[in-house]
Each structure stands twice: as structure tokens, then as C-alpha cells.
Design a protein around this motif. Structure first.
Motif, PDB file in Angstrom:
ATOM      1  N   SER A  69       0.848  -1.205   0.000  1.00  7.24           N
ATOM      2  CA  SER A  69       0.000   0.000   0.000  1.00  7.24           C
ATOM      3  C   SER A  69       0.874   1.241   0.000  1.00  7.24           C
ATOM      4  CB  SER A  69      -0.893   0.065   1.237  1.00  7.24           C
ATOM      5  OG  SER A  69      -1.616  -1.103   1.364  1.00  7.24           O
ATOM      6  N   LYS A  70       1.913   1.178   0.817  1.00  9.61           N
ATOM      7  CA  LYS A  70       2.842   2.320   0.844  1.00  9.61           C
ATOM      8  C   LYS A  70       3.515   2.462  -0.510  1.00  9.61           C
ATOM      9  CE  LYS A  70       3.704   2.133   5.789  1.00  9.61           C
ATOM     10  NZ  LYS A  70       4.514   1.507   6.810  1.00  9.61           N
ATOM     11  N   PHE A  71       3.893   1.297  -1.052  1.00 11.10           N
ATOM     12  CA  PHE A  71       4.536   1.312  -2.371  1.00 11.10           C
ATOM     13  C   PHE A  71       3.610   1.961  -3.412  1.00 11.10           C
ATOM     14  CE2 PHE A  71       4.416  -0.848  -6.463  1.00 11.10           C
ATOM     15  CZ  PHE A  71       5.608  -0.390  -7.004  1.00 11.10           C
ATOM     16  N   CYS A  72       2.335   1.525  -3.426  1.00 12.03           N
ATOM     17  CA  CYS A  72       1.388   2.085  -4.411  1.00 12.03           C
ATOM     18  C   CYS A  72       1.245   3.590  -4.217  1.00 12.03           C
ATOM     19  CB  CYS A  72       0.004   1.442  -4.271  1.00 12.03           C
ATOM     20  SG  CYS A  72      -0.103  -0.151  -5.069  1.00 12.03           S
ATOM     21  N   ALA A  73       1.055   3.976  -2.933  1.00 13.79           N
ATOM     22  CA  ALA A  73       0.836   5.393  -2.648  1.00 13.79           C
ATOM     23  C   ALA A  73       2.048   6.231  -3.063  1.00 13.79           C
ATOM     24  CB  ALA A  73       0.533   5.578  -1.162  1.00 13.79           C
ATOM     25  N   ASN A  74       3.254   5.670  -2.837  1.00 13.92           N
ATOM     26  CA  ASN A  74       4.461   6.460  -3.129  1.00 13.92           C
ATOM     27  C   ASN A  74       4.919   6.341  -4.574  1.00 13.92           C
ATOM     28  OD1 ASN A  74       4.641   7.281  -0.474  1.00 13.92           O
ATOM     29  ND2 ASN A  74       5.817   5.475   0.112  1.00 13.92           N
ATOM     30  N   SER A  75       4.695   5.182  -5.168  1.00 13.23           N
ATOM     31  CA  SER A  75       5.391   4.898  -6.426  1.00 13.23           C
ATOM     32  C   SER A  75       4.518   4.738  -7.667  1.00 13.23           C
ATOM     33  CB  SER A  75       6.234   3.637  -6.281  1.00 13.23           C
ATOM     34  OG  SER A  75       7.118   3.792  -5.219  1.00 13.23           O
ATOM     35  N   ALA A  76       3.213   4.434  -7.517  1.00 13.74           N
ATOM     36  CA  ALA A  76       2.405   4.140  -8.715  1.00 13.74           C
ATOM     37  C   ALA A  76       2.395   5.335  -9.666  1.00 13.74           C
ATOM     38  CB  ALA A  76       0.985   3.754  -8.315  1.00 13.74           C
ATOM     39  N   MET A  77       2.233   6.519  -9.096  1.00 13.74           N
ATOM     40  CA  MET A  77       2.184   7.718  -9.930  1.00 13.74           C
ATOM     41  C   MET A  77       3.551   8.008 -10.554  1.00 13.74           C
ATOM     42  SD  MET A  77      -0.338   8.977 -10.805  1.00 13.74           S
ATOM     43  CE  MET A  77      -1.536  10.175 -11.016  1.00 13.74           C
ATOM     44  N   LYS A  78       4.593   7.833  -9.743  1.00 14.23           N
ATOM     45  CA  LYS A  78       5.963   8.054 -10.253  1.00 14.23           C
ATOM     46  C   LYS A  78       6.256   7.079 -11.388  1.00 14.23           C
ATOM     47  CE  LYS A  78       8.066   9.633  -6.006  1.00 14.23           C
ATOM     48  NZ  LYS A  78       8.618   9.015  -4.803  1.00 14.23           N
ATOM     49  N   MET A  79       5.819   5.819 -11.212  1.00 15.33           N
ATOM     50  CA  MET A  79       6.067   4.820 -12.251  1.00 15.33           C
ATOM     51  C   MET A  79       5.302   5.180 -13.530  1.00 15.33           C
ATOM     52  SD  MET A  79       6.146   1.201 -10.268  1.00 15.33           S
ATOM     53  CE  MET A  79       6.785   0.230 -11.608  1.00 15.33           C
ATOM     54  N   THR A  80       4.097   5.700 -13.350  1.00 20.44           N
ATOM     55  CA  THR A  80       3.307   6.104 -14.525  1.00 20.44           C
ATOM     56  C   THR A  80       4.017   7.238 -15.259  1.00 20.44           C
ATOM     57  OG1 THR A  80       1.336   5.546 -13.247  1.00 20.44           O
ATOM     58  CG2 THR A  80       0.986   6.788 -15.275  1.00 20.44           C
ATOM     59  N   LYS A  81       4.473   8.211 -14.493  1.00 17.24           N
ATOM     60  CA  LYS A  81       5.191   9.346 -15.114  1.00 17.24           C
ATOM     61  C   LYS A  81       6.475   8.875 -15.773  1.00 17.24           C
ATOM     62  CE  LYS A  81       3.255  13.121 -12.466  1.00 17.24           C
ATOM     63  NZ  LYS A  81       3.302  13.738 -11.149  1.00 17.24           N
ATOM     64  N   GLY A  82       7.191   8.000 -15.076  1.00 18.04           N
ATOM     65  CA  GLY A  82       8.440   7.447 -15.614  1.00 18.04           C
ATOM     66  C   GLY A  82       8.188   6.693 -16.913  1.00 18.04           C
ATOM     67  N   PHE A  83       7.108   5.909 -16.925  1.00 16.04           N
ATOM     68  CA  PHE A  83       6.782   5.158 -18.133  1.00 16.04           C
ATOM     69  C   PHE A  83       6.456   6.127 -19.278  1.00 16.04           C
ATOM     70  CE2 PHE A  83       3.780   3.182 -21.046  1.00 16.04           C
ATOM     71  CZ  PHE A  83       4.451   2.025 -21.377  1.00 16.04           C
ATOM     72  N   ASN A  84       5.661   7.144 -18.973  1.00 22.56           N
ATOM     73  CA  ASN A  84       5.284   8.113 -20.017  1.00 22.56           C
ATOM     74  C   ASN A  84       6.511   8.819 -20.610  1.00 22.56           C
ATOM     75  OD1 ASN A  84       2.578   7.554 -20.021  1.00 22.56           O
ATOM     76  ND2 ASN A  84       2.059   9.119 -18.514  1.00 22.56           N
ATOM     77  N   ALA A  85       7.508   9.004 -19.761  1.00 19.63           N
ATOM     78  CA  ALA A  85       8.728   9.670 -20.245  1.00 19.63           C
ATOM     79  C   ALA A  85       9.451   8.824 -21.290  1.00 19.63           C
ATOM     80  CB  ALA A  85       9.652   9.976 -19.062  1.00 19.63           C
ATOM     81  N   THR A  86       9.179   7.519 -21.309  1.00 22.36           N
ATOM     82  CA  THR A  86       9.835   6.652 -22.295  1.00 22.36           C
ATOM     83  C   THR A  86       9.065   6.612 -23.626  1.00 22.36           C
ATOM     84  OG1 THR A  86       8.619   4.617 -21.727  1.00 22.36           O
ATOM     85  CG2 THR A  86      10.607   5.096 -20.424  1.00 22.36           C
ATOM     86  N   LEU A  87       7.846   7.154 -23.631  1.00 23.88           N
ATOM     87  CA  LEU A  87       7.023   7.099 -24.846  1.00 23.88           C
ATOM     88  C   LEU A  87       7.339   8.271 -25.774  1.00 23.88           C
ATOM     89  CD1 LEU A  87       3.496   6.182 -23.381  1.00 23.88           C
ATOM     90  CD2 LEU A  87       5.138   4.649 -24.466  1.00 23.88           C
ATOM     91  N   PRO A  88       7.083   8.078 -27.072  1.00 23.90           N
ATOM     92  CA  PRO A  88       7.277   9.203 -27.999  1.00 23.90           C
ATOM     93  C   PRO A  88       6.344  10.362 -27.639  1.00 23.90           C
ATOM     94  CG  PRO A  88       6.845   7.141 -29.173  1.00 23.90           C
ATOM     95  CD  PRO A  88       6.614   6.866 -27.732  1.00 23.90           C
ATOM     96  N   LYS A  89       6.705  11.546 -28.089  1.00 23.70           N
ATOM     97  CA  LYS A  89       5.905  12.752 -27.825  1.00 23.70           C
ATOM     98  C   LYS A  89       4.456  12.538 -28.304  1.00 23.70           C
ATOM     99  CE  LYS A  89       6.572  17.715 -28.156  1.00 23.70           C
ATOM    100  NZ  LYS A  89       5.506  18.236 -28.994  1.00 23.70           N
ATOM    101  N   GLY A  90       3.495  13.016 -27.534  1.00 21.04           N
ATOM    102  CA  GLY A  90       2.092  12.893 -27.943  1.00 21.04           C
ATOM    103  C   GLY A  90       1.448  11.583 -27.521  1.00 21.04           C
ATOM    104  N   GLU A  91       2.225  10.712 -26.848  1.00 24.68           N
ATOM    105  CA  GLU A  91       1.661   9.445 -26.376  1.00 24.68           C
ATOM    106  C   GLU A  91       1.766   9.390 -24.856  1.00 24.68           C
ATOM    107  OE1 GLU A  91       3.209   5.938 -28.302  1.00 24.68           O
ATOM    108  OE2 GLU A  91       3.288   6.939 -30.235  1.00 24.68           O
ATOM    109  N   SER A  92       0.724   8.901 -24.222  1.00 18.90           N
ATOM    110  CA  SER A  92       0.794   8.747 -22.768  1.00 18.90           C
ATOM    111  C   SER A  92      -0.200   7.704 -22.284  1.00 18.90           C
ATOM    112  CB  SER A  92       0.534  10.085 -22.071  1.00 18.90           C
ATOM    113  OG  SER A  92      -0.772  10.514 -22.374  1.00 18.90           O
ATOM    114  N   ILE A  93      -0.023   7.354 -21.022  1.00 19.29           N
ATOM    115  CA  ILE A  93      -0.842   6.357 -20.338  1.00 19.29           C
ATOM    116  C   ILE A  93      -1.314   6.986 -19.041  1.00 19.29           C
ATOM    117  CG2 ILE A  93      -0.519   4.279 -18.883  1.00 19.29           C
ATOM    118  CD1 ILE A  93      -0.777   3.439 -21.676  1.00 19.29           C
ATOM    119  N   ARG A  94      -2.524   6.664 -18.626  1.00 16.69           N
ATOM    120  CA  ARG A  94      -2.941   7.044 -17.279  1.00 16.69           C
ATOM    121  C   ARG A  94      -3.929   6.005 -16.767  1.00 16.69           C
ATOM    122  NH1 ARG A  94      -8.014   9.697 -17.785  1.00 16.69           N
ATOM    123  NH2 ARG A  94      -8.495  10.004 -19.983  1.00 16.69           N
TER     124      ARG A  94
END
Ligand code: HEC
Length: 191
Positions: A69-94
Motif C-alpha cells: 500500500s505504501k509502495f502504491c501510494a508512493n510509487s504508482a504515480m511516479k512509475m506512470t510518469k516514468g513510463f510516459n517519459a519513455t514514450l514518444p511525444k504525444g503518447e501517454s498512459i494514465r
């Protein structure tokens, strides 16, 4: 053919960016199983491939779910942002949900409409595609599985509840039963 329709839709919708979203502006297409998998679906699969093992290994370390739970609260959003940073411009996940936990995942009007359709149809297999204001959205439904219920179910332990409420005092994402519609992963691609 599908590409052409999407293109036409983008042209028609291009001028509407700042207007209120009405159902008429939404063009929906079911994904043809025989079609080559759209890029948006690939992004969703890749994202789930990143976030799922992280949650699983945290749950394995501590099956009570407190650590996870702590992991999700602290890291899920960061992981989502981190993943989006690997995508080409104009593409994202949420991620979003009708009953959401993290206010940063609050759905918009189109999200709510599409998710209500998943709730009514109970068919979570086929992703839904929506074209809105020049952005293609693909929605992948997430059913509440057994392993989700420890943090989203009807009988969350007081310890886990405490951790969750500390980060999300207005949590709505509890009380789910096995097989319920929990939420979606949304892929967005500018067209
Ligand atoms: C260990 C606890 C835990 C488990 C297990 C868990 N979640 Fe969550 N979930 C959270 C927390 C905490 C958040 C809010 C933080 C975030 O992810 O943004 C969250 C957020 C979400 C969101 C984003 C929308 C929202 O409500 O904010 C979805 C969708 C979601 N969970 C689905 C699932 C599914 C499906 C499973 C099972 C495969 C699952 N969760 C398992 C703790 C958990």
C-alpha cells in the motif's frame, strides 16, 4: 479504413479543443480482433508489464499488503510518469476509475461515459476506442481480481486501511467484489 475514419474525425474535431465535450463529439470503434494491434494497446500492455510485477513483488515481500500500500501510494504515480517519459511525444498512459482513490486519477466526462459502458456490458475483454479532440483514447478495463481485494475489497485490514487513508483521506476505491469493474488503463495518442 479505420485509419481514414480516425483522420477524418481528427480533422472534424480539431477546432473543438476548448469546448465542452458532448457525446456527439465522441466517435467510437470497437477494436477489430483481426486488425494489427493498435499502438495504444501496445502501450497499455507495456505499462501493465511494468507496474504489475512491481506490485506483485511488493505483495510477496509482505502479504498483509501494508508495504505494498505504501509502495502504491508512493510509487504508482511516479512509475506512470516514468513510463510516459519513455514514450514518444504525444503518447501517454494514465489510470482512472469511477470510484477512485488518488484524486490525481479523477475521471473526466468521457472517461465516466466509457467506464459506465463497461459496467453495464460486463465485457472487460475488448478495449474501447474513442476519438476526442484529435486524441485517440484506448480504454482497457481492469476487473477486480482476488489479489486486488486486499486493498480495494470489502474487508480491508485496519492496518492497510490506515496506510491508505493517510495518503488518500477521501478514498472511494473500496468495497469491490471479485469480478467487479475496478477501473481502466487509458492510452492517449495525439493523431
Ligand atoms: C497493496 C495495495 C493495493 C493492491 C493490492 C492493489 N491496489 Fe490499486 N491502488 C492502491 C493505491 C494505494 C492506489 C492509489 C495510488 C495510485 O496508484 O495512484 C491504487 C490505485 C489504483 C487505480 C488507479 C485509480 C484510482 O483509484 O486512483 C487502479 C485502476 C487500481 N488501483 C486498480 C487495481 C487493480 C486492478 C488491482 C489488482 C490487480 C489493484 N489495484 C491492487 C493500492 C492497491
Amino acid at each position: 479504413m479505420i485509419k481514414i475514419s480516425i483522420l477524418l474525425a481528427s480533422i472534424i474535431l480539431a477546432g473543438c479543443t476548448n469546448q465542452a465535450i458532448t457525446p456527439k463529439q465522441v466517435i467510437k470503434k470497437p477494436i477489430d480482433e483481426n486488425m494489427e494491434q493498435p499502438k495504444g494497446v501496445k502501450n497499455i500492455i507495456a505499462f501493465i508489464g511494468v507496474i504489475k510485477p512491481a506490485l506483485e513483488s511488493s505483495m510477496k515481500e509482505d502479504p498483509t499488503g501494508i508495504k505494498a500500500s505504501k509502495f502504491c501510494a508512493n510509487s504508482a504515480m511516479k512509475m506512470t510518469k516514468g513510463f510516459n517519459a519513455t514514450l514518444p511525444k504525444g503518447e501517454s498512459i494514465r489510470r482512472t476509475a469511477l470510484k477512485y482513490r488518488n484524486p490525481a486519477n479523477k475521471p473526466d466526462a468521457i472517461d465516466i461515459k466509457v467506464m459506465n459502458e463497461f459496467v453495464v456490458s460486463k465485457n472487460f475483454d475488448k478495449p474501447k476506442v474513442v476519438m476526442i479532440n484529435g486524441v485517440e483514447r484506448i480504454y482497457k478495463a481492469l476487473p477486480a481480481k482476488q489479489e486486488c481485494l486486499i486493498c480495494h475489497g470489502e474487508n480491508i485490514s485496519p492496518e492497510v486501511k490506515k496506510v491508505i487513508l493517510k495518503s488518500y483521506p477521501k478514498d472511494l476505491a473500496t468495497g469491490f467484489k471479485l469480478g467487479d469493474f475496478r477501473g481502466v488503463v487509458v492510452s492517449e495518442i495525439k493523431r
